[in-house]
Write an enzyme that holds these catalytic residues in place. Sequence first.
Site, mmCIF file in Angstrom:
data_model
loop_
_atom_site.group_PDB
_atom_site.id
_atom_site.type_symbol
_atom_site.label_atom_id
_atom_site.label_comp_id
_atom_site.label_asym_id
_atom_site.label_seq_id
_atom_site.Cartn_x
_atom_site.Cartn_y
_atom_site.Cartn_z
ATOM 1 N N ASP A 358 0.836 -1.190 0.000
ATOM 2 C CA ASP A 358 0.000 0.000 0.000
ATOM 3 C C ASP A 358 0.881 1.254 0.000
ATOM 4 O OD1 ASP A 358 -2.715 1.246 0.453
ATOM 5 O OD2 ASP A 358 -1.734 1.926 2.289
ATOM 6 N N GLU A 395 1.403 -0.564 -5.104
ATOM 7 C CA GLU A 395 0.466 0.514 -5.414
ATOM 8 C C GLU A 395 1.360 1.727 -5.667
ATOM 9 O OE1 GLU A 395 -3.525 2.544 -3.578
ATOM 10 O OE2 GLU A 395 -1.821 2.297 -2.233
#
Length: 703
Positions: A358, A395
């Site tokens: 993330d 990401e």
Amino acid sequence: MSAPVLPELLAPGRHEPFGALARDGGVNFAVFSEHAEKIELCLFEAGGQRELRRYALHGPHDGVFHGFLPGVGPGLVYGLRAHGPYAPAQGQRFNPHKLLLDPYAREIVGQFGWRAEHHGYELGHPEGARSFDTRDNALHALKARVPAPLAASPRASAPRIAPEAVVLYEVHVKGFSRQHPQIPPELQGTYAGLAHPAAIAHFKALGVTTLSLLPVHYAIDEPHLADKGLRNYWGYNSQGFFAPSPRLAQRAHREDPAAVAAEFRAMVAALHAEGLEVVLDVVYNHTPEGNEFGPTLSFRGLDNASWYRLVADDRSRSENLTGCGNTLNVAHPRVTQFVLDSLRFWVQEMGVDGFRFDLAPVLGRVAGGAYEPQAAFFTALRQDPVLSGVHLIAEPWDAAGFDGYQLGRFPGRFLEWNDKFRDAVRGFWLGRGPDGRAIGRGEFARRFTGSSDLFHHAQRRPTASVNFIAVHDGYTLSDVVSYAAKHNHANGEDNRDGRDGELSANFGVEGPSEDPALRATRERVRRAMLASLLLAQGTPMLNAGDEIGNSQGGNNNAYCQDNPTGWLDWPQADTGLSAYVGELLRLRREHALLHHGRWFVEPPGGPGDACIRWFTPGGAEMQVRDWHDGASLGFAGQLRCPDGRAQDLALVFNPEPQTLIFTLTQGPWTLLLDSSGELPAGPLPPGQPLSVPARSLLLLRAL
């Protein structure tokens, strides 16, 4: 359970590994702090309510405090207290009145609740976060429990999927099975539920290979959610980086961290036995301690200036590159070690097959804040003997305005979420892109063939592009074709949260409709988008529930919706759509040119090379002017492998709201798929024009 008999003295012990390790008839403790003057080990009775004894750890030696406690073992409950300067202006916030959770805790006991005494300063004090709070929070603090050694890793039977064969399925552990009628009620919403035979049957019928789980680390809810009676359902607020979340375990296991870990490991083993991989979404960019006004729970109290990035000209403030208040300082060697140790734990002891990072640019930020693809963390990750063999997915953006978007700039084997693919596919089939103008054939073709402008460098392959059209963050695919505006009021933020202007269309009516023509249009567009995703070059990722027509009622930020809004709506599942997705993935598996794994080249020059040629509806090869002709969007591509190792294929795209006539060259052809369902599969009459239905994608094979 009676309290353990505790020795008078704490022996020096070893400086490694970090955390608590039962060994040699006792327990070894090791804790990192570069700036603490003293760290105390605080032991509690089994319930964690009564403190039994404190010991000063030995050290520091190279920033490590350590000690060995003989005569005790697994099950021992403990916390830490760190002594040192409380000097916010210099970035330090030591406060020994606060019991701290060991960052390496593998078992976490207690129930966390937001209380004023968890803060190192006095709430409401005129000096704010520069004040000092002397209340003891131990009664209500989370505590660590010494774990027993784990049995053999479920990784031993892990499948090994070829990169070009990987099909990701992004899924929330609870949301997948919470309403699944074929899964027993006591298993719904749990790790065990995700590995139930009914769940596995669905995954295999679809043809996905790799489950990408939303965060499963031990997490706590943000205070603003707790105040509203809501939860951080998605779990992007990790507090325990070595412990699976008890919320996702069976109710009978939730009070026992060892039982929670055992259920997680059993889930991984069951999925592995069926040839399915498990990837974890991990959050090593921030913690729940928030900004300088946040609580002191663990990292902040142990060494705020080492664990977190601080504002250079005001070290009393946290640097916020994550939008969550603080940013872990992964550039620090010990923080890098912590992240790597955590990752190895999940691979070696919990059995997982990789990670999706993330806000991944945070992990590559160096001194001064710039992003660097060759940052020390990435170098360490890629050469690690354990981690170099698992999936690494980025990401490729964070919340920083500076250097925050890094799509295509991650090193080595990293795969990257490709939002340009999402926007191109949505825009092509919806009739407009993010800027309101139509997506041209050139942009769509570029994304469909692996985004070479982003990834064709440094020996990277088309598989580096993780293609998606919907994920957990945003509209579901059903909502992409049903809503023109977000509907997030249930989140309690007056519809201010979530992405504004997300690319979608309602085709004339906001939300559900009983109009047959409108429903048919939405269905055509949805199926064309799914075909674009699952037949494109790259690594496809399916958002769980999109294959059954799942809706969130237009909520494009359902992070706090631990209720039917956030759970998959199995009672209303579109089984026909699910079968269609299974057919798409069957075609992808069976035809090598749909998952080539190498860049198309023209002309092909070596064994196994393949190429793609593009044609107008009239059958002429596309010229530069055709790519820029915004008046016509239909076109076709022919995929060829000249050495005969794969069957030649053709793809025909018609995003227009009316039928288009195509002249197919080469051939003869047989139709394998019409996304609209109008044309029957089978051989096509040679030499005759083909009427391609509106808003459809066709796949053909050369006879």
